[in-house]
Design a protein around this motif. Sequence first.
Motif: not given
Length: 259
Positions: A97-115
């Motif tokens: 990813s060229s936008y690591v901070p944004s990617s981390l935020n998006g993935i954390a949000y996704l994993l939270a909803y998955a949980f």
Amino acid sequence: MSAAGRQQHPVMAGVLVFFGATRFAKALTTAVVATAFLSHFLRSTIGWPGLVAIVCALVAFAALSFAGRWKQLDWHGLLPISLLIFLAWCTLTILWSSYVPSSLNGIAYLLAYAFLGVYVAVVRDLIQIVRAVGDVLRVVLTLSLVLEVVSGVLLDVPLRFLGITGALASGGPIQGVLGSRNMMGFVALIALVTFAVELATRSVRRGIGVYSVIIAAGAAVLSGSPVTAGVALVTAVAAGVLLLLRRAAPETRRTWHVA
């Protein structure tokens, strides 16, 4: 073990009993479903920090509820391989990813909803989930239609902070509290199926069920979403095939299974 440590056990046991209670699981499931469907509304009114705080609190409560109900849980056949692969692939995208901070935020949000989704699937059975979704979507669609009437008929002014264009008087499209006409139509279709299941299983009073079906159908039509029209067609065909399958003779059932 120290005396202080021994004194904490009754407190911890009481906490786990509270969070592991069935009534708490029911309330938390409703809160999770409501947050998911009202995420655009919450983000528009209290901003990203407020929405993220709500999701984090729900994750913490779900973890505590898991701990309180651990011995009662049935994990058999829960997570499909496709879901695990999808989550793993999304996580791996951080590497390029060229936008690591944004990617981390998006993935954390996704994993939270998955949980949270896993939590709901584990602690509640199918009919209980249908009831929770039905209760939430009745409120979501009713609120959406009320705001559309206020914006498009009473005030004739768009509610821009919610994305409502106020086009109800001209026949739509409407967005409600869901942000776009496509999302409005898609959620209305989910609601229509959910309310039909509620009526079929007699999970709600007939009057409430009929009202729910009417507002869901109205919202789907007024959304004017071509995506929803396509999904509705596929859903209707699939439902028709399933009904025919149930009524098919044993010798033709294999053919209907293939279909």
